[in-house]
Design a protein around this motif. Structure first.
Motif, PDB file in Angstrom:
ATOM      1  N   THR A   1      10.839  69.976 -67.381  1.00 23.31           N
ATOM      2  CA  THR A   1      10.165  70.553 -68.547  1.00 23.31           C
ATOM      3  C   THR A   1      10.853  70.076 -69.824  1.00 23.31           C
ATOM      4  O   THR A   1      10.195  69.873 -70.847  1.00 23.31           O
ATOM      5  CB  THR A   1      10.152  72.092 -68.489  1.00 23.31           C
ATOM      6  OG1 THR A   1      11.494  72.567 -68.381  1.00 23.31           O
ATOM      7  CG2 THR A   1       9.327  72.590 -67.302  1.00 23.31           C
ATOM      8  N   HIS A   2      12.147  69.856 -69.755  1.00 21.31           N
ATOM      9  CA  HIS A   2      12.893  69.329 -70.911  1.00 21.31           C
ATOM     10  C   HIS A   2      12.342  67.964 -71.322  1.00 21.31           C
ATOM     11  O   HIS A   2      12.141  67.696 -72.507  1.00 21.31           O
ATOM     12  CB  HIS A   2      14.387  69.237 -70.571  1.00 21.31           C
ATOM     13  CG  HIS A   2      15.202  68.582 -71.627  1.00 21.31           C
ATOM     14  ND1 HIS A   2      15.602  69.245 -72.771  1.00 21.31           N
ATOM     15  CD2 HIS A   2      15.669  67.312 -71.737  1.00 21.31           C
ATOM     16  CE1 HIS A   2      16.292  68.390 -73.540  1.00 21.31           C
ATOM     17  NE2 HIS A   2      16.337  67.239 -72.935  1.00 21.31           N
ATOM     18  N   THR A   3      12.110  67.090 -70.337  1.00 17.29           N
ATOM     19  CA  THR A   3      11.574  65.757 -70.635  1.00 17.29           C
ATOM     20  C   THR A   3      10.179  65.856 -71.232  1.00 17.29           C
ATOM     21  O   THR A   3       9.861  65.147 -72.200  1.00 17.29           O
ATOM     22  CB  THR A   3      11.560  64.884 -69.362  1.00 17.29           C
ATOM     23  OG1 THR A   3      12.905  64.742 -68.898  1.00 17.29           O
ATOM     24  CG2 THR A   3      10.958  63.511 -69.624  1.00 17.29           C
ATOM     25  N   LEU A   4       9.356  66.725 -70.690  1.00 21.35           N
ATOM     26  CA  LEU A   4       8.011  66.895 -71.235  1.00 21.35           C
ATOM     27  C   LEU A   4       8.059  67.377 -72.680  1.00 21.35           C
ATOM     28  O   LEU A   4       7.304  66.881 -73.530  1.00 21.35           O
ATOM     29  CB  LEU A   4       7.206  67.856 -70.366  1.00 21.35           C
ATOM     30  CG  LEU A   4       6.835  67.319 -68.988  1.00 21.35           C
ATOM     31  CD1 LEU A   4       6.333  68.447 -68.093  1.00 21.35           C
ATOM     32  CD2 LEU A   4       5.812  66.197 -69.096  1.00 21.35           C
ATOM     33  N   ARG A   5       8.941  68.300 -72.976  1.00 21.42           N
ATOM     34  CA  ARG A   5       9.092  68.765 -74.362  1.00 21.42           C
ATOM     35  C   ARG A   5       9.597  67.635 -75.252  1.00 21.42           C
ATOM     36  O   ARG A   5       9.167  67.489 -76.395  1.00 21.42           O
ATOM     37  CB  ARG A   5      10.040  69.962 -74.424  1.00 21.42           C
ATOM     38  CG  ARG A   5       9.454  71.233 -73.887  1.00 21.42           C
ATOM     39  CD  ARG A   5      10.424  72.420 -74.081  1.00 21.42           C
ATOM     40  NE  ARG A   5       9.997  73.539 -73.292  1.00 21.42           N
ATOM     41  CZ  ARG A   5      10.511  73.882 -72.113  1.00 21.42           C
ATOM     42  NH1 ARG A   5      11.507  73.194 -71.589  1.00 21.42           N
ATOM     43  NH2 ARG A   5      10.041  74.925 -71.453  1.00 21.42           N
ATOM     44  N   TYR A   6      10.527  66.840 -74.722  1.00 26.13           N
ATOM     45  CA  TYR A   6      11.046  65.697 -75.480  1.00 26.13           C
ATOM     46  C   TYR A   6       9.925  64.714 -75.806  1.00 26.13           C
ATOM     47  O   TYR A   6       9.819  64.241 -76.937  1.00 26.13           O
ATOM     48  CB  TYR A   6      12.165  64.988 -74.706  1.00 26.13           C
ATOM     49  CG  TYR A   6      12.540  63.680 -75.353  1.00 26.13           C
ATOM     50  CD1 TYR A   6      13.301  63.660 -76.523  1.00 26.13           C
ATOM     51  CD2 TYR A   6      12.093  62.469 -74.831  1.00 26.13           C
ATOM     52  CE1 TYR A   6      13.610  62.467 -77.149  1.00 26.13           C
ATOM     53  CE2 TYR A   6      12.403  61.275 -75.450  1.00 26.13           C
ATOM     54  CZ  TYR A   6      13.161  61.274 -76.610  1.00 26.13           C
ATOM     55  OH  TYR A   6      13.454  60.092 -77.230  1.00 26.13           O
ATOM     56  N   TYR A   7       9.108  64.374 -74.819  1.00 26.81           N
ATOM     57  CA  TYR A   7       7.992  63.459 -75.057  1.00 26.81           C
ATOM     58  C   TYR A   7       7.112  63.972 -76.192  1.00 26.81           C
ATOM     59  O   TYR A   7       6.669  63.207 -77.045  1.00 26.81           O
ATOM     60  CB  TYR A   7       7.147  63.283 -73.789  1.00 26.81           C
ATOM     61  CG  TYR A   7       7.705  62.342 -72.751  1.00 26.81           C
ATOM     62  CD1 TYR A   7       8.928  61.708 -72.898  1.00 26.81           C
ATOM     63  CD2 TYR A   7       6.995  62.098 -71.591  1.00 26.81           C
ATOM     64  CE1 TYR A   7       9.428  60.853 -71.936  1.00 26.81           C
ATOM     65  CE2 TYR A   7       7.490  61.228 -70.613  1.00 26.81           C
ATOM     66  CZ  TYR A   7       8.699  60.616 -70.794  1.00 26.81           C
ATOM     67  OH  TYR A   7       9.180  59.761 -69.834  1.00 26.81           O
ATOM     68  N   GLU A   8       6.891  65.265 -76.210  1.00 22.73           N
ATOM     69  CA  GLU A   8       6.061  65.849 -77.267  1.00 22.73           C
ATOM     70  C   GLU A   8       6.769  65.759 -78.622  1.00 22.73           C
ATOM     71  O   GLU A   8       6.179  65.317 -79.610  1.00 22.73           O
ATOM     72  CB  GLU A   8       5.752  67.300 -76.905  1.00 22.73           C
ATOM     73  CG  GLU A   8       4.726  67.934 -77.803  1.00 22.73           C
ATOM     74  CD  GLU A   8       4.378  69.354 -77.390  1.00 22.73           C
ATOM     75  OE1 GLU A   8       3.667  70.001 -78.172  1.00 22.73           O
ATOM     76  OE2 GLU A   8       4.809  69.825 -76.315  1.00 22.73           O
TER      77      GLU A   8
ATOM     78  N   LEU B   1      -3.178  73.106 -67.415  1.00 23.52           N
ATOM     79  CA  LEU B   1      -1.942  73.304 -66.665  1.00 23.52           C
ATOM     80  C   LEU B   1      -0.803  73.699 -67.590  1.00 23.52           C
ATOM     81  O   LEU B   1      -0.730  73.249 -68.737  1.00 23.52           O
ATOM     82  CB  LEU B   1      -1.573  72.010 -65.930  1.00 23.52           C
ATOM     83  CG  LEU B   1      -2.615  71.478 -64.956  1.00 23.52           C
ATOM     84  CD1 LEU B   1      -2.230  70.085 -64.473  1.00 23.52           C
ATOM     85  CD2 LEU B   1      -2.774  72.420 -63.780  1.00 23.52           C
ATOM     86  N   THR B   2       0.104  74.493 -67.065  1.00 24.35           N
ATOM     87  CA  THR B   2       1.301  74.868 -67.816  1.00 24.35           C
ATOM     88  C   THR B   2       2.319  73.729 -67.736  1.00 24.35           C
ATOM     89  O   THR B   2       2.204  72.822 -66.904  1.00 24.35           O
ATOM     90  CB  THR B   2       1.942  76.144 -67.236  1.00 24.35           C
ATOM     91  OG1 THR B   2       2.435  75.839 -65.923  1.00 24.35           O
ATOM     92  CG2 THR B   2       0.951  77.295 -67.198  1.00 24.35           C
ATOM     93  N   ILE B   3       3.326  73.824 -68.555  1.00 24.54           N
ATOM     94  CA  ILE B   3       4.370  72.798 -68.545  1.00 24.54           C
ATOM     95  C   ILE B   3       5.081  72.760 -67.189  1.00 24.54           C
ATOM     96  O   ILE B   3       5.420  71.683 -66.692  1.00 24.54           O
ATOM     97  CB  ILE B   3       5.357  73.002 -69.716  1.00 24.54           C
ATOM     98  CG1 ILE B   3       6.220  71.740 -69.895  1.00 24.54           C
ATOM     99  CG2 ILE B   3       6.182  74.251 -69.539  1.00 24.54           C
ATOM    100  CD1 ILE B   3       7.018  71.719 -71.187  1.00 24.54           C
ATOM    101  N   SER B   4       5.264  73.919 -66.556  1.00 28.55           N
ATOM    102  CA  SER B   4       5.909  73.947 -65.239  1.00 28.55           C
ATOM    103  C   SER B   4       5.054  73.250 -64.194  1.00 28.55           C
ATOM    104  O   SER B   4       5.578  72.519 -63.340  1.00 28.55           O
ATOM    105  CB  SER B   4       6.172  75.385 -64.801  1.00 28.55           C
ATOM    106  OG  SER B   4       7.086  75.995 -65.682  1.00 28.55           O
ATOM    107  N   GLN B   5       3.758  73.458 -64.267  1.00 29.90           N
ATOM    108  CA  GLN B   5       2.862  72.795 -63.318  1.00 29.90           C
ATOM    109  C   GLN B   5       2.861  71.282 -63.532  1.00 29.90           C
ATOM    110  O   GLN B   5       2.873  70.519 -62.564  1.00 29.90           O
ATOM    111  CB  GLN B   5       1.439  73.354 -63.460  1.00 29.90           C
ATOM    112  CG  GLN B   5       1.303  74.782 -62.993  1.00 29.90           C
ATOM    113  CD  GLN B   5      -0.023  75.396 -63.392  1.00 29.90           C
ATOM    114  OE1 GLN B   5      -0.515  75.208 -64.511  1.00 29.90           O
ATOM    115  NE2 GLN B   5      -0.622  76.144 -62.466  1.00 29.90           N
ATOM    116  N   VAL B   6       2.872  70.855 -64.787  1.00 33.49           N
ATOM    117  CA  VAL B   6       2.896  69.422 -65.077  1.00 33.49           C
ATOM    118  C   VAL B   6       4.221  68.819 -64.622  1.00 33.49           C
ATOM    119  O   VAL B   6       4.259  67.723 -64.061  1.00 33.49           O
ATOM    120  CB  VAL B   6       2.630  69.150 -66.573  1.00 33.49           C
ATOM    121  CG1 VAL B   6       2.800  67.678 -66.906  1.00 33.49           C
ATOM    122  CG2 VAL B   6       1.231  69.633 -66.953  1.00 33.49           C
TER     123      VAL B   6
END
Length: 127
Positions: A21-28, A8-13
């Motif tokens: 998507t900002h939060t997902l990038r932050y988690y990474e 899945l892409t970040i948008s799908q997640v």
């Protein structure tokens, strides 16, 4: 039968989890993912089913007010393997106590709010 995993892409997640998507990038960036997120040759992030499941669990920890530092500690203990299971259990048990206390406080507050609503409804002029 071979088990397939989704990619899945970040948008799908973001859509699946309700996170930005900002939060997902932050988690990474913050080192909160168990493993580095796979990248396509185009450098686009590719999340596996396991990544999404872990993001969902992180979301639950954060929704219960677990501080990022404690989430990071938990992730580090998971990465350490089965030998760190007792420490993971202890961390989650301590957090459960804190969540239960929050829940009790919220339940008490809700009862007070319900009492006031009932009081005001009894005093409202009838039309």
């Amino acid at each position: 039968m071979e088990r397939t995993t989704s990619v899945l892409t970040i948008s799908q997640v973001a859509e699946l989890t309700g996170l930005s998507t900002h939060t997902l990038r932050y988690y990474e960036r913050a080192g909160l993912m168990l493993a580095p997120i796979d990248r396509a040759p185009s450098r686009q992030r590719r999340y596996s089913d396991a990544d999404v499941s872990f993001v969902r669990f992180l979301t639950m920890l954060r929704a219960t007010s677990m501080p990022i530092a404690q989430v990071r500690e938990y992730v580090d203990l998971v990465r350490a393997g089965d030998g760190a299971t007792p420490e993971r259990l202890e961390l989650l048990l301590r957090h459960r106590i804190a969540v239960k206390a929050q829940l009790d406080e919220i339940t008490t507050s809700l009862a007070a709010i319900d009492y006031k609503i009932t009081t005001y409804q009894g005093k409202a002029p009838r039309l």
